[in-house]
Design a protein around this motif. Structure first.
Motif, PDB file in Angstrom:
ATOM      1  N   LEU A 162     -29.982  19.467  71.413  1.00  0.00           N
ATOM      2  CA  LEU A 162     -29.969  21.011  70.817  1.00  0.00           C
ATOM      3  C   LEU A 162     -28.909  21.149  70.063  1.00  0.00           C
ATOM      4  N   GLY A 163     -28.992  22.888  70.007  1.00  0.00           N
ATOM      5  CA  GLY A 163     -28.156  23.275  68.748  1.00  0.00           C
ATOM      6  C   GLY A 163     -29.034  21.949  67.189  1.00  0.00           C
ATOM      7  N   ARG A 164     -29.919  21.424  66.532  1.00  0.00           N
ATOM      8  CA  ARG A 164     -29.951  21.626  65.413  1.00  0.00           C
ATOM      9  C   ARG A 164     -30.995  22.130  65.080  1.00  0.00           C
ATOM     10  N   THR A 165     -31.548  22.386  63.697  1.00  0.00           N
ATOM     11  CA  THR A 165     -32.704  23.229  62.991  1.00  0.00           C
ATOM     12  C   THR A 165     -33.077  22.342  62.365  1.00  0.00           C
ATOM     13  N   VAL A 166     -34.769  23.442  62.571  1.00  0.00           N
ATOM     14  CA  VAL A 166     -35.346  21.237  61.952  1.00  0.00           C
ATOM     15  C   VAL A 166     -35.181  20.613  61.084  1.00  0.00           C
ATOM     16  N   LEU A 167     -34.585  21.266  59.842  1.00  0.00           N
ATOM     17  CA  LEU A 167     -33.909  20.092  58.721  1.00  0.00           C
ATOM     18  C   LEU A 167     -33.071  19.467  58.783  1.00  0.00           C
ATOM     19  N   GLU A 168     -31.916  19.583  59.931  1.00  0.00           N
ATOM     20  CA  GLU A 168     -31.548  19.024  60.779  1.00  0.00           C
ATOM     21  C   GLU A 168     -31.535  18.143  60.975  1.00  0.00           C
ATOM     22  N   GLU A 169     -32.376  18.376  62.327  1.00  0.00           N
ATOM     23  CA  GLU A 169     -33.283  16.938  62.856  1.00  0.00           C
ATOM     24  C   GLU A 169     -33.264  16.561  62.050  1.00  0.00           C
ATOM     25  N   SER A 170     -34.514  17.039  61.050  1.00  0.00           N
ATOM     26  CA  SER A 170     -35.392  15.963  60.084  1.00  0.00           C
ATOM     27  C   SER A 170     -34.350  15.047  59.138  1.00  0.00           C
ATOM     28  N   TYR A 171     -32.971  15.533  58.950  1.00  0.00           N
ATOM     29  CA  TYR A 171     -32.250  14.823  58.211  1.00  0.00           C
ATOM     30  C   TYR A 171     -31.783  13.598  59.035  1.00  0.00           C
ATOM     31  N   GLN A 172     -31.804  13.468  60.510  1.00  0.00           N
ATOM     32  CA  GLN A 172     -30.997  12.746  61.351  1.00  0.00           C
ATOM     33  C   GLN A 172     -32.029  10.995  60.615  1.00  0.00           C
ATOM     34  N   ALA A 173     -33.449  11.483  59.631  1.00  0.00           N
ATOM     35  CA  ALA A 173     -34.092  10.358  59.642  1.00  0.00           C
ATOM     36  C   ALA A 173     -33.283   8.941  58.522  1.00  0.00           C
ATOM     37  N   PHE A 174     -32.392   9.605  57.431  1.00  0.00           N
ATOM     38  CA  PHE A 174     -31.053   9.200  56.205  1.00  0.00           C
ATOM     39  C   PHE A 174     -30.063   9.112  57.193  1.00  0.00           C
ATOM     40  N   THR A 220     -38.296  15.965  52.470  1.00  0.00           N
ATOM     41  CA  THR A 220     -38.728  16.198  53.488  1.00  0.00           C
ATOM     42  C   THR A 220     -39.201  16.914  53.637  1.00  0.00           C
ATOM     43  N   GLU A 221     -38.688  18.459  52.994  1.00  0.00           N
ATOM     44  CA  GLU A 221     -39.745  19.182  52.611  1.00  0.00           C
ATOM     45  C   GLU A 221     -41.057  19.762  52.465  1.00  0.00           C
ATOM     46  N   LYS A 222     -41.515  18.426  51.967  1.00  0.00           N
ATOM     47  CA  LYS A 222     -42.881  18.157  51.693  1.00  0.00           C
ATOM     48  C   LYS A 222     -43.713  18.057  52.546  1.00  0.00           C
ATOM     49  N   ILE A 223     -42.987  16.374  53.724  1.00  0.00           N
ATOM     50  CA  ILE A 223     -42.842  16.071  54.832  1.00  0.00           C
ATOM     51  C   ILE A 223     -43.832  17.113  55.630  1.00  0.00           C
ATOM     52  N   LEU A 224     -42.562  17.967  56.339  1.00  0.00           N
ATOM     53  CA  LEU A 224     -42.724  19.169  56.990  1.00  0.00           C
ATOM     54  C   LEU A 224     -43.679  20.001  56.562  1.00  0.00           C
ATOM     55  N   GLN A 225     -44.142  20.470  55.714  1.00  0.00           N
ATOM     56  CA  GLN A 225     -44.574  21.490  55.278  1.00  0.00           C
ATOM     57  C   GLN A 225     -46.325  20.527  55.824  1.00  0.00           C
ATOM     58  N   GLY A 226     -46.343  19.487  55.258  1.00  0.00           N
ATOM     59  CA  GLY A 226     -47.591  18.527  55.544  1.00  0.00           C
ATOM     60  C   GLY A 226     -47.799  18.806  56.406  1.00  0.00           C
ATOM     61  N   LEU A 227     -46.554  18.828  57.432  1.00  0.00           N
ATOM     62  CA  LEU A 227     -47.226  19.273  59.125  1.00  0.00           C
ATOM     63  C   LEU A 227     -47.134  20.243  60.031  1.00  0.00           C
ATOM     64  N   GLY A 228     -47.240  21.052  59.026  1.00  0.00           N
ATOM     65  CA  GLY A 228     -47.470  22.502  59.477  1.00  0.00           C
ATOM     66  C   GLY A 228     -45.947  22.808  59.367  1.00  0.00           C
ATOM     67  N   PHE A 229     -45.591  23.267  59.340  1.00  0.00           N
ATOM     68  CA  PHE A 229     -43.986  23.734  59.431  1.00  0.00           C
ATOM     69  C   PHE A 229     -44.265  25.063  57.892  1.00  0.00           C
ATOM     70  N   LYS A 230     -43.782  26.122  58.396  1.00  0.00           N
ATOM     71  CA  LYS A 230     -43.735  26.739  57.115  1.00  0.00           C
ATOM     72  C   LYS A 230     -42.089  26.936  56.526  1.00  0.00           C
ATOM     73  N   ARG A 231     -42.066  27.324  55.578  1.00  0.00           N
ATOM     74  CA  ARG A 231     -40.460  27.180  55.284  1.00  0.00           C
ATOM     75  C   ARG A 231     -39.167  28.605  55.690  1.00  0.00           C
ATOM     76  N   GLU A 232     -40.022  29.283  56.065  1.00  0.00           N
ATOM     77  CA  GLU A 232     -39.247  29.603  57.245  1.00  0.00           C
ATOM     78  C   GLU A 232     -38.511  29.666  58.155  1.00  0.00           C
ATOM     79  N   ASP A 233     -39.517  28.498  59.023  1.00  0.00           N
ATOM     80  CA  ASP A 233     -38.960  27.659  59.774  1.00  0.00           C
ATOM     81  C   ASP A 233     -37.835  26.754  59.813  1.00  0.00           C
ATOM     82  N   PHE A 234     -38.214  26.214  58.377  1.00  0.00           N
ATOM     83  CA  PHE A 234     -36.934  25.042  58.604  1.00  0.00           C
ATOM     84  C   PHE A 234     -35.272  25.345  58.718  1.00  0.00           C
ATOM     85  N   ASP A 235     -34.775  26.183  59.070  1.00  0.00           N
ATOM     86  CA  ASP A 235     -33.687  26.925  59.259  1.00  0.00           C
ATOM     87  C   ASP A 235     -33.633  27.330  60.944  1.00  0.00           C
ATOM     88  N   LYS A 236     -34.514  27.316  61.843  1.00  0.00           N
ATOM     89  CA  LYS A 236     -34.701  27.980  62.760  1.00  0.00           C
ATOM     90  C   LYS A 236     -34.519  26.516  64.348  1.00  0.00           C
TER      91      LYS A 236
END
Length: 635
Positions: free
Chosen positions: A77-89, A143-159
């Motif tokens: 808990l407590g991570r944004t969408v981008l922060e969680e996605s960056y855990q891949a790296f 990361t942003e390209k993959i997230l958008q491909g899976l339906g996320f919008k830019r305004e979702d990234f920091d939620k």
């Protein structure tokens, strides 16, 4: 790439599968199929090394990386969408931390001529070189390209991920796997929470995936579009064919037909031989011949026909009492989630015994209206239920409401009342939870088994109106067919939310399409609806329902807008030129540092100038992004 040899695993003394052998290589996209509980998810857990088999071996390349998408996901808990996605790296993020520490040291130390300072610069250069090799300067954009491909919008990234449903969290986990450059991908029901656009995007991604992929899915179209090989687990054995799902079924049936014919012919030969043996035994002069025929019979390799697991659940939906003619009536129903308006002024009238389908792209309000009808969520407008209406509701995530710490039997007993508690074991038996199966804990059940249990639990309540939201998620093909037949027999009122054309065919007589906050009514079945929409399948319909703003026509722009756009384009070109020049200068300095460190750092104010260039580059990149976003309004 991955060799599986004589793999066996058992639960409670019974083998789930035994002595299974197969290989996974580059380019293999395997559909792993079988009935619920056959061992598909267990197989993925073994391949991912999350679960140890009873016997057998799994051998793979030493540095092979395996990514596993599970049905149940735990998030920090407590991570944004981008922060969680960056855990891949993991390696890139570690290098970023290392470089941050080094840069902090460089900013505070003044002993430029010391050996320690020299070592810090060497460490920084090595870290930057490794960072570049690993794609450190590209991973954020990827990361942003993959997230958008899976339906996320830019305004979702920091939620925060905490604010998203389980389905959207699954998409984040899927994005992480796709970003990791794994050699093997293991995907357990990847399409269950994806809308049609994301499914189509994922299909394209997987078709071009260079490594090996093993997919557990009950989505026939997805399997046909992605896989080039099918492995079925049935009664402890596997059947492996280099064909996608539908073609595999044809081959499998052809093989069984050939086996049956060969077995029949062989059986005739055996019976004729046995008659001769009995005939010759009675004569002393023919005894030797009889013995010869017996030896010949013993040597025959008996043809076996592949067993088929035809065990299916038994399902009937009885109507409790007869309701009034009008079952549901809504007037000006509207619903929004924050700033997102989902439904606006919906008027709906459902009559007794109507069979209705809700279709359309995810996010258009199908599940929302279903929840409004059963009183689960608040809304604007009025809702009126008819006389004697009793609603049975199967939610899209119904199985998530089951308590994993309870057994199957306890789950049912706790939901039962005095009148039907004695029937619990009979109901469980009809849903294939017989004997010791009823003593299993819910937490060890597969997704399909949980769905079956949720359906069984539904049978404990009286209803004459049945609302089902994506009831086929996790169900195997045979269970889907049983559910469909039961719904065809159901004499009450039915409302179905689904994107599965095969399942909907023959089930409903009215279709409501959800699009742009409104409903459009089609007085016919799903085939009639598709014909009217002039498409072949629901995927195409759902794809077309994406709401896109019409691009602004250049010739209709005002003179002022044209001036602004031209000015922005000039700014963008100028900024890009400056960025290219600075990147070139910084790269030249990096080369000097690597080849002639002492002379380079000896230059007056070297580090101040070096850092100033980097700061300027970062500012220019920010300006470039801001100008690009402004230009989107004119494109």
């Amino acid at each position: 790439m991955l060799n599986i040899h004589n793999l066996s695993i058992s639960f409670q003394g019974e083998y789930l599968f035994e002595d299974i052998t197969f290989k996974l290589g580059n380019g293999d996209r395997v559909g792993l199929i079988g009935k619920n509980g056959a061992g598909k998810s267990t197989m993925l857990k073994i391949l991912s090394k999350e679960l140890e088999p009873d016997s057998g071996q799994i051998a793979g390349d030493k540095d092979m990386k395996i990514g596993f998408l599970k049905q149940d996901i735990d998030f920090v808990l407590g991570r944004t969408v981008l922060e969680e996605s960056y855990q891949a790296f993991v390696e890139i993020k570690a290098l970023e931390s290392q470089m941050e520490i080094i840069n902090t040291q460089l900013a505070t130390r003044t002993d430029y001529e010391s050996e320690g300072y020299n070592q810090i610069m060497i460490d920084l250069n090595e870290a930057q070189h490794q960072y570049e090799i690993l794609g450190g300067y590209n991973y954020q954009g990827e990361t942003e390209k993959i997230l958008q491909g899976l339906g996320f919008k830019r305004e979702d990234f920091d939620k925060l991920t905490d604010t998203f449903s389980g389905g959207w969290r699954m998409r984040i986990e899927l994005a992480k796997l796709l970003l990791q450059n794994n050699d093997v991908l293991l995907l357990d029901e990847p399409t269950n929470h994806l809308d049609i656009e994301s499914i189509i995007w994922l299909e394209g991604f997987l078709r071009n995936y260079a490594g090996a992929v093993a997919i557990v899915s009950h989505d026939k179209m997805f399997l046909d579009n992605v896989t080039n090989r099918t492995i079925e687990i049935s009664l402890g054995r596997i059947y492996d064919y280099p064909k996608p799902y539908t073609k595999y079924l044809v081959l499998r049936e052809e093989l069984r037909t050939q086996q049956l014919a060969s077995q029949k012919n062989q059986q005739k030969q055996i019976e004729q031989t046995e008659k001769l043996i009995e005939k010759f035994r009675a004569k002393a002069s023919k005894a030797t011949m009889a013995q010869s025929l017996i030896k010949k019979l013993d040597k025959i390799d008996r043809i076996e026909v592949d067993e088929d697991d035809n065990s299916v659940m038994t399902l009937n939906f009885p109507v409790s009492i007869t309701p009034g003619k009008i079952v549901v009536e809504t007037n000006a129903i509207s619903k929004n989630y924050g700033e997102k308006q989902v439904l606006t002024n919906i008027d709906l009238l459902i009559e007794r015994n109507a069979k209705t389908a809700f279709v359309g792209q995810n996010g258009q309000g199908k599940s929302t209206l279903a929840k409004i009808l059963v009183g689960d969520i608040q809304h604007d407008g009025s809702l009126k239920l008819g006389h004697n209406v009793q609603i049975g509701y199967f939610a899209q995530n119904q199985a998530e409401y089951l308590d994993g710490s309870k057994t199957v039997l306890d789950t049912m007993i706790d939901a039962a009342n005095e009148t039907n508690r004695s029937k619990v074991r009979d109901i469980l038996g009809s849903f294939l939870f017989r004997g010791s199966e009823a003593e299993k804990y819910v937490r060890v059940l597969s997704g399909g088994e949980r769905n079956r249990l949720a359906l069984a639990k539904l049978m404990l309540q009286p209803f004459n109106v049945l609302i089902m939201d994506e009831p086929t998620n996790h169900l195997d093909i045979k269970s889907k067919n049983v559910l469909k037949e039961a719904l065809q027999r159901f004499e009450g009122t039915l409302i179905l939310v689904s994107h599965d054309r095969d399942f909907l065919q023959g089930l409903t007589s009215t279709v409501y399409e959800f699009k742009d906050e409104k409903l459009t009514k089609y007085l016919g079945d799903i085939d009639y609806y598709l014909d009217k929409r002039q498409v072949d399948n629901l995927r195409e319909v759902e794809k077309r329902t994406v709401k896109k703003e019409a691009p602004k026509e250049k010739n209709k722009q005002s003179y002022e807008d044209q001036k602004k756009e031209k000015s922005l384009n000039n700014k963008l070109s100028n900024t890009e030129s400056k960025i290219n020049q600075l990147e070139k200068e910084i790269k030249e300095i990096d080369v000097e540092l690597a080849t002639n460190y002492d002379e380079t750092v000896a230059k007056p104010n070297f580090f101040e100038n070096y850092q100033a260039k980097k700061d300027k580059l970062e500012k220019l990149m920010g300006n470039w992004e801001e100008i690009t976003l402004q230009l989107e309004d004119y494109s």
